[in-house]
Design a protein around this motif. Sequence first.
Motif, PDB file in Angstrom:
ATOM      1  N   LYS A 263      24.788   3.846   4.023  1.00 56.65           N
ATOM      2  CA  LYS A 263      25.600   4.673   4.409  1.00 56.65           C
ATOM      3  C   LYS A 263      25.180   5.420   4.963  1.00 56.65           C
ATOM      4  O   LYS A 263      23.809   6.428   4.949  1.00 56.65           O
ATOM      5  CB  LYS A 263      26.443   5.691   3.765  1.00 56.65           C
ATOM      6  CG  LYS A 263      28.036   4.553   3.001  1.00 56.65           C
ATOM      7  CD  LYS A 263      28.747   5.108   3.880  1.00 56.65           C
ATOM      8  CE  LYS A 263      30.414   4.401   3.183  1.00 56.65           C
ATOM      9  NZ  LYS A 263      31.549   4.996   3.711  1.00 56.65           N
ATOM     10  N   SER A 264      26.176   6.240   6.059  1.00 60.80           N
ATOM     11  CA  SER A 264      24.407   7.589   6.924  1.00 60.80           C
ATOM     12  C   SER A 264      24.352   8.377   5.981  1.00 60.80           C
ATOM     13  O   SER A 264      25.542   8.715   5.210  1.00 60.80           O
ATOM     14  CB  SER A 264      25.922   8.645   8.178  1.00 60.80           C
ATOM     15  OG  SER A 264      26.256   9.341   7.964  1.00 60.80           O
ATOM     16  N   ARG A 265      23.779  10.050   6.239  1.00 60.84           N
ATOM     17  CA  ARG A 265      23.462  10.921   5.380  1.00 60.84           C
ATOM     18  C   ARG A 265      24.599  11.475   5.432  1.00 60.84           C
ATOM     19  O   ARG A 265      24.940  11.951   3.942  1.00 60.84           O
ATOM     20  CB  ARG A 265      22.445  12.176   6.049  1.00 60.84           C
ATOM     21  CG  ARG A 265      20.850  11.276   5.516  1.00 60.84           C
ATOM     22  CD  ARG A 265      20.216  12.802   5.882  1.00 60.84           C
ATOM     23  NE  ARG A 265      19.877  13.506   7.488  1.00 60.84           N
ATOM     24  CZ  ARG A 265      19.524  12.658   7.862  1.00 60.84           C
ATOM     25  NH1 ARG A 265      18.702  11.754   7.232  1.00 60.84           N
ATOM     26  NH2 ARG A 265      19.731  13.261   9.398  1.00 60.84           N
ATOM     27  N   VAL A 266      25.403  11.597   5.710  1.00 61.03           N
ATOM     28  CA  VAL A 266      26.398  12.442   6.059  1.00 61.03           C
ATOM     29  C   VAL A 266      27.565  11.755   5.418  1.00 61.03           C
ATOM     30  O   VAL A 266      28.584  12.213   4.331  1.00 61.03           O
ATOM     31  CB  VAL A 266      27.043  12.842   7.388  1.00 61.03           C
ATOM     32  CG1 VAL A 266      28.936  13.133   7.449  1.00 61.03           C
ATOM     33  CG2 VAL A 266      26.957  13.290   8.742  1.00 61.03           C
ATOM     34  N   GLU A 267      27.347  10.474   4.862  1.00 61.37           N
ATOM     35  CA  GLU A 267      28.736   9.654   4.443  1.00 61.37           C
ATOM     36  C   GLU A 267      27.890   9.155   2.685  1.00 61.37           C
ATOM     37  O   GLU A 267      28.930   8.482   1.616  1.00 61.37           O
ATOM     38  CB  GLU A 267      29.196   8.592   4.961  1.00 61.37           C
ATOM     39  CG  GLU A 267      29.753   8.641   6.300  1.00 61.37           C
ATOM     40  CD  GLU A 267      31.405   8.919   5.862  1.00 61.37           C
ATOM     41  OE1 GLU A 267      31.725   9.042   5.558  1.00 61.37           O
ATOM     42  OE2 GLU A 267      31.785   9.926   6.950  1.00 61.37           O
ATOM     43  N   ARG A 274      20.865   7.504  -1.480  1.00 54.63           N
ATOM     44  CA  ARG A 274      20.429   6.387  -0.591  1.00 54.63           C
ATOM     45  C   ARG A 274      22.851   5.340  -0.888  1.00 54.63           C
ATOM     46  O   ARG A 274      22.790   5.392  -2.689  1.00 54.63           O
ATOM     47  CB  ARG A 274      20.409   5.761  -0.326  1.00 54.63           C
ATOM     48  CG  ARG A 274      18.837   6.141   0.461  1.00 54.63           C
ATOM     49  CD  ARG A 274      18.043   4.346   0.926  1.00 54.63           C
ATOM     50  NE  ARG A 274      17.526   4.972   0.933  1.00 54.63           N
ATOM     51  CZ  ARG A 274      16.418   3.889   1.724  1.00 54.63           C
ATOM     52  NH1 ARG A 274      16.401   2.192   1.134  1.00 54.63           N
ATOM     53  NH2 ARG A 274      15.220   4.003   2.002  1.00 54.63           N
ATOM     54  N   THR A 275      23.602   6.220  -0.409  1.00 59.22           N
ATOM     55  CA  THR A 275      24.697   4.990  -0.899  1.00 59.22           C
ATOM     56  C   THR A 275      24.700   3.745  -0.194  1.00 59.22           C
ATOM     57  O   THR A 275      24.173   3.334   1.594  1.00 59.22           O
ATOM     58  CB  THR A 275      25.419   5.789  -1.065  1.00 59.22           C
ATOM     59  OG1 THR A 275      25.956   6.672  -1.802  1.00 59.22           O
ATOM     60  CG2 THR A 275      26.664   4.706  -1.462  1.00 59.22           C
ATOM     61  N   TYR A 276      24.842   2.694  -0.846  1.00 64.63           N
ATOM     62  CA  TYR A 276      25.161   1.629  -0.270  1.00 64.63           C
ATOM     63  C   TYR A 276      26.629   0.833  -0.133  1.00 64.63           C
ATOM     64  O   TYR A 276      27.118   0.926  -1.011  1.00 64.63           O
ATOM     65  CB  TYR A 276      24.167  -0.045  -0.881  1.00 64.63           C
ATOM     66  CG  TYR A 276      22.331   0.327  -0.476  1.00 64.63           C
ATOM     67  CD1 TYR A 276      21.915   0.229   0.006  1.00 64.63           C
ATOM     68  CD2 TYR A 276      21.471   0.386  -1.460  1.00 64.63           C
ATOM     69  CE1 TYR A 276      20.747   0.984   0.812  1.00 64.63           C
ATOM     70  CE2 TYR A 276      20.757   1.565  -1.399  1.00 64.63           C
ATOM     71  CZ  TYR A 276      19.815   0.984  -0.388  1.00 64.63           C
ATOM     72  OH  TYR A 276      19.391   1.545   0.168  1.00 64.63           O
TER      73      TYR A 276
END
Lengths: 548, 548
Positions: A263-267, A274-276
């Motif tokens: 994911k982008s930083r925003v999301e 970090r979000t995968y």
Amino acid sequence: MASLLRLPSLLKPAAAARPSALLSRRSRGGLHAGMEARVSASRSQAAAATTGAAAPAPPETRGGGDREGQVTPRSVDFNAWYTDVIAAAELADYGPVRGTMVIRPYGYAIWEAIQDYLNVKFKETGHSNMYFPQFIPYSFIEKEASHVEGFSPELALVTIGGGKELEEKLVVRPTSETIVNHMFTKWIQSYRDLPLMINQWANVTRWEMRTKPFIRTLEFLWQEGHTAHATLEEAEKEAMQMIDVYTKFAYEQAAIPVIPGRKSRVETFAGANRTYTIEAMMGDRKALQAGTSHNLGQNFSRAFGTQFMDENGQIEHVWQTSWAISTRFVGGIIMTHGDDAGLMLPPNIAPIQVVIVPIWKKGDEKSAVMEAVASVQNTLKEAGIRVKVDDSELRTPGWKFNFYEMKGVPIRLEIGPRDVTNRSVVISRRDVPGKQGKEFGVSMDPSILVDHIKGRLEEIQASLLQKAIAFRDSNIVDVSSYGELKEAIAEGKWARGPWSASDADELKVKEETSATIRCFPFEQPEGAKKCFMTGNPAEEVAIFAKSY
Amino acid sequence: MASLLRLPSLLKPAAAARPSALLSRRSRGGLHAGMEARVSASRSQAAAATTGAAAPAPPETRGGGDREGQVTPRSVDFNAWYTDVIAAAELADYGPVRGTMVIRPYGYAIWEAIQDYLNVKFKETGHSNMYFPQFIPYSFIEKEASHVEGFSPELALVTIGGGKELEEKLVVRPTSETIVNHMFTKWIQSYRDLPLMINQWANVTRWEMRTKPFIRTLEFLWQEGHTAHATLEEAEKEAMQMIDVYTKFAYEQAAIPVIPGRKSRVETFAGANRTYTIEAMMGDRKALQAGTSHNLGQNFSRAFGTQFMDENGQIEHVWQTSWAISTRFVGGIIMTHGDDAGLMLPPNIAPIQVVIVPIWKKGDEKSAVMEAVASVQNTLKEAGIRVKVDDSELRTPGWKFNFYEMKGVPIRLEIGPRDVTNRSVVISRRDVPGKQGKEFGVSMDPSILVDHIKGRLEEIQASLLQKAIAFRDSNIVDVSSYGELKEAIAEGKWARGPWSASDADELKVKEETSATIRCFPFEQPEGAKKCFMTGNPAEEVAIFAKSY
């Protein structure tokens, strides 16, 4: 969004407030005859012709049809089609409280299939199930700055317990990182207590304003994994391992060709470094975030003081992950594979893989047909195939054909008097409409039939995936300018292009096109890239799309 | 009740407030050596002597022992023993909110074993799983008069959602009859829609004032079955069928010789016409209501207008049942079978049936021992036995012996260098202390070992049940006067005697002796009976006891 408006308003028992077609399984007038005629009259006629048996007349008219009216065609109104299918296939119903959902047996069975697969994978990868309380002291939520920011608008709060106002409000868990860390802090002292790897299957509550069955409900079911590690590297490896488990599940079980990425930083998840994510393309080409895995870094361990003594005697904060898949995934299955005839389930997660419909006309045919049906049922059951016989005499075979098509059962077997004589069955594939999907005269001999059915189930599983891959790939456009992105999004497609612009630019894209960065896919093109927005060098391409 | 006081007070993160022995799995000083010496030094010595191997010295002293201090002997303080075992066997921990519980992996695995068995039985008896929302409009609870009376003091209420005060308070489900009936009313129109038989696995919340881990917690996990039928007779048959499923489960899986019977009017579920129960005798001879099945009559169907058209075209209210077993049952298992060495699990529901402890002293012995251990592990695993190897080099074999005794693992296998030479293993039964429970020189040959272990597991299962039956039967006194009842109850026993007195008399017994009618057992003595309280004729004997 029309379908959203059909949700009952807050706390009003809903029956009066919404159109009956979506909501009442039993209605007064049986309109299924019309439906039959529309969807697959040709098939039932074919069946009657080839088995030499007309459908028996139902002994009496049923008080109510199982479905009222027709399912809205997918091409006419995707959202209406979606909610119609959920009602007609008996997957779910609305609960009395705004935005809540009752998961009905058939919908729940799909969830159970998801659970059965993932539960084994979680255990194989070293996780244990456990259970944390759902009531979290409000103060816990406030401890991690971005977490409280992300979740506080969506909280349901218990303020009264046992008739008394509580001293501190309790949060009904929207997710469990905070309470998990409170407990991890008690359980973890030394590097020898690490890694600590757990999972829970639970309900969670998020006070969503715009809800949609399965996709976004006030309460939903999910699994949430939580792990603590001695190093950042281990946590990163775990986060990646779990998104990989989800990816394999999506491809191999649900036949959904998700795109895994970051994911982008925003999301990124509120509280994660970090979000995968795995991103799936629905039938209307909107993206669905179908599962996520977070590298939480030390954000929660710092907020909750979750520390351990490392091998050198140093006190450190643990490194953590969390990851989840929810009942939303059921919505993803519906919207990936379904068609105008209803749901279409991948065999690997179909609660019923094969439905057998007996066909007979005269009373003296019945016993021979039913005997053959029972024998075939046993044969398939013993071979580990999930099989159901619908021998109800209240419904015609034609009605049953449509009903199990609506329910997305991959294979239908018809057995009539002529089939009994020939020791054969008629097979229909849910995924191939009309005559093309039919096979006549397939031998009932167990040694032939079992392999034949197993082979067909595998073909259907593979075919659904291939179809979804082709659809996905024909709807992703590579863009090299913002103009091209706008055009792709306006066409309802996904746009993929090099991106190294700012968070502000990302928000601008969202404002102007409604598209967000779904992910930076793990699979990246080679070579030098230039950001399509700024012209600066970019290390990665991002995928933009409108999403649920 | 001492143990109850150890629960942290409302909303205070608990670590500071309570004695560390119960609560922190990892403590600073490892006191396990003392524990070993106390509980089973003789066994570890025997092991060392016969396998010819002393325990390897742990490579380094562990930062924290898994258990601090000793488990209180059962005979000294049953309640303290209970909470100590829960902590030491790592079954559960206290949550941050008063009265809540975290179910840890080992405790949860016992619950999963309960689920796995019952889930199959529920499906075999025609029930489907589904899921209802946990938020119930407050007005629903008020619709059935005795239901609201029974539950309103225990409710947790959500009053704020998404940052706003709600128009109507939401009840966090204490049980689901009301919302189930709201939905059943939508789904049921005709007798053809009946019976409707469903089950859900869910969390429920009851704002209990006095809590005890597993036995009575603010939130707990359970299954709740709900059915609707066309006739009273069918509902009654269903209620009886399900109490029978629970009874068989208790006897055959949990080795708990429950007494099934009917509750008195006073003890009947709030909203039911009849409540059936299984009553279990705990190690302190208090009764535990371990599962219930209710014939709800038409109470909820009248309150919610759940009607159907019968075969004659008449509109009738449906007849209903509900039935439940909860995580409380795990507490029942602990308190039925446990002893001073900790938990003792019946093999049929033990997450680990066999633990293998490798024993070696010199480095050159290790590889041969570990090879034999791996081979035996595979053999047992392939035979469907739940086996675990503890090959940690951070703990001594003696420590492991005690730890898995604490965890109630039915069988321990020791394999040392001499065993490898002899191609044999040493077997210890958890339920038979000391040398009597040990067998030496049992062949490793798969064809011998598997049958041997399976036989022993069956013996242990049967032996635990027999022991519990003997204990139960020696603690039930047949009484023919109130004086005799008082005496039996004062001795801590159960009293069984003919009863036809009033509800007021029943409440008087409770007030004067703390004993309540646990049930009118299904199994009744023959012949004429006179009520021990009034001298009037009585049709049945009742069982009185103090209870949890």
